[in-house]
Design an enzyme around this catalytic site. Structure first.
Site, PDB file in Angstrom:
ATOM      1  N   GLU A  88      -3.620  -7.072  10.814  1.00 21.53           N
ATOM      2  CA  GLU A  88      -2.273  -6.639  10.134  1.00 21.53           C
ATOM      3  C   GLU A  88      -1.446  -7.751   9.932  1.00 21.53           C
ATOM      4  OE1 GLU A  88      -1.377  -3.858   8.606  1.00 21.53           O
ATOM      5  OE2 GLU A  88      -3.275  -2.911   8.978  1.00 21.53           O
ATOM      6  N   TYR A 171       6.534  -1.265   9.408  1.00 21.42           N
ATOM      7  CA  TYR A 171       5.064  -0.831   8.710  1.00 21.42           C
ATOM      8  C   TYR A 171       4.089  -1.354   9.834  1.00 21.42           C
ATOM      9  CZ  TYR A 171       0.813  -1.866   6.929  1.00 21.42           C
ATOM     10  OH  TYR A 171      -0.711  -2.065   6.714  1.00 21.42           O
ATOM     11  N   ASP A 189       3.534   0.979   3.381  1.00 19.75           N
ATOM     12  CA  ASP A 189       3.269  -0.504   3.002  1.00 19.75           C
ATOM     13  C   ASP A 189       3.385  -0.304   1.268  1.00 19.75           C
ATOM     14  OD1 ASP A 189       0.927   0.913   1.914  1.00 19.75           O
ATOM     15  OD2 ASP A 189      -0.159  -1.224   1.929  1.00 19.75           O
ATOM     16  N   CYS A 244      -4.713   2.503  -7.671  1.00 14.48           N
ATOM     17  CA  CYS A 244      -3.183   2.668  -8.253  1.00 14.48           C
ATOM     18  C   CYS A 244      -2.699   1.193  -8.128  1.00 14.48           C
ATOM     19  CB  CYS A 244      -2.739   3.552  -7.396  1.00 14.48           C
ATOM     20  SG  CYS A 244      -1.107   4.191  -8.258  1.00 14.48           S
TER      21      CYS A 244
END
Length: 343
Positions: A88, A171, A189, A244
């Site tokens: 992350e 996040y 995010d 997307c």
DNA sequence: GAAGCGTGGGT
DNA sequence: TACCCAAGCTT
């Protein structure tokens, strides 16, 4: 997943949906008291309950994820919470393809937080390589130290404890809690925000900064079940990353195209202010990058002369170096020497 | 809330 | 070639 099947005889409305399966684009998500209500699937209102509406989104996306999820190392069980956390940090503003090799080296060298904490911070900066934003390396090192000192060497499970670590914001705290520990959090995010902006809100792009409305929407859409919520977080994020996308989105491959408010509206273009572009050439940022590259590639101290060679404008060069020192990325020594920080 | 913070690949 | 963009955080 105990949610209702996607299509039940609750569709008293919209009789003849000629082309698409009964479209209910505008998710009527509760505006007050967000998702505290339990899944009142039995509510007898004529329109589908919010939980049913949300499930209509969850089910196809979760199913899509089953067959299309990338096999990424930090998603494997052996990665553990530390692996998830390292990934992350590295993925904050850096693409997966560039993170992969550095992640593998990092975990091999520092398999536990305490291993990293025992190193000089400069070694973290060096191992960070060219991922960019090297302050993240310093913060990850600081987080490893805090975990070692305050949490017995184990990545904490609680959102608030994660949030208190350096380099972890809203996040990342939610992502680690969700991906590593299977907890129920709204993981917002840029990918998820874009998916929700399009599928639910019906606009091409989310706002520049995360808004309270987005948080509320994300919470309202969270599956009630903890494990399902965690998979929803990962799958909605993956959908944004693979299908997307910001540009050249592939609606033909989208599992919820039939319910996408933006697609149904004819994909109207973004009308708000353009994202402010990040200039780079000629900025202090570029100079900092060049200076730090010299430090990274040199073991031991570097001379002022060697640093001077990377940029010919002296005022900007000095300002950039001062900034690196102030940030703790560079340690000045006596005699005009510099090195990566030992402490 | 805006500005600052790296780097490289895609179009 | 110039942009645009990529799992944000901190001040």
């Amino acid at each position: 997943m105990t949610a209702t099947p996607a299509h039940t005889p609750d569709a008293v409305h919209t009789p003849a949906a000629a082309h698409l399966p009964d479209t209910a684009p505008a998710l009527d998500i509760p505006s007050a008291t967000d998702s505290m209500s339990t899944t009142d699937i039995t509510s007898t209102s004529l329109s589908p309950s919010p939980a049913t509406e949300a499930a209509a989104l969850h089910t196809p996306v979760l199913a899509w994820f089953e067959t299309h999820a990338r096999d990424l190392p930090w998603r494997r069980p052996e990665a553990g919470a530390w692996g998830v956390m390292v990934s992350e940090f590295m993925l904050q503003q850096t693409p997966v393809s560039r993170v992969l090799p550095v992640y593998e080296q990092w975990l091999a060298r520092w398999p536990r937080p305490a291993d990293l904490a025992a190193e000089a911070p400069g070694e973290a900066v060096r191992a960070w390589g060219r991922l960019g934003y090297p302050r993240r390396a310093l913060r990850l090192h600081g987080a490893a130290q805090a975990i070692t000192e305050r949490h017995g060497g184990d990545v904490p499970r609680r959102h608030a404890q994660l949030l208190a670590l350096p380099g972890i914001g809203e996040y990342t705290a939610a992502a680690v809690a969700s991906f590593a520990y299977g907890q129920r959090h709204a993981v917002l995010d840029t990918n998820v925000r874009r998916v929700l902006a399009r599928a639910v809100t019906g606009v091409q792009y989310p706002p520049n900064a995360t808004t309270a409305a987005e948080r509320k929407l994300a919470r309202a859409l969270l599956p009630a079940d903890e494990d399902t919520a965690a998979r929803w977080a990962a799958s909605s994020m993956e959908l944004g990353a693979l299908v997307c996308t910001a540009k050249n989105e592939s609606c033909a491959r989208c599992p919820i195209a039939a319910r996408c408010a933006w697609l149904l509206a004819g994909k109207p273009p973004h009308d708000g202010p353009a994202r402010r572009g990040q200039t780079y050439a000629g900025t202090d940022r570029q100079v900092r990058g060049k200076l730090l590259a010299v430090l990274r590639d040199t073991h031991g101290a570097v001379t002022q002369r060697a640093l001077d060679a990377v940029w010919d404008e002296p005022v900007q060069r000095a300002r950039a170096l001062d900034g690196l020192v102030a940030d703790g990325l560079v340690e000045p020594l006596d005699g005009g020497l510099y090195r990566l920080p030992r402490s």
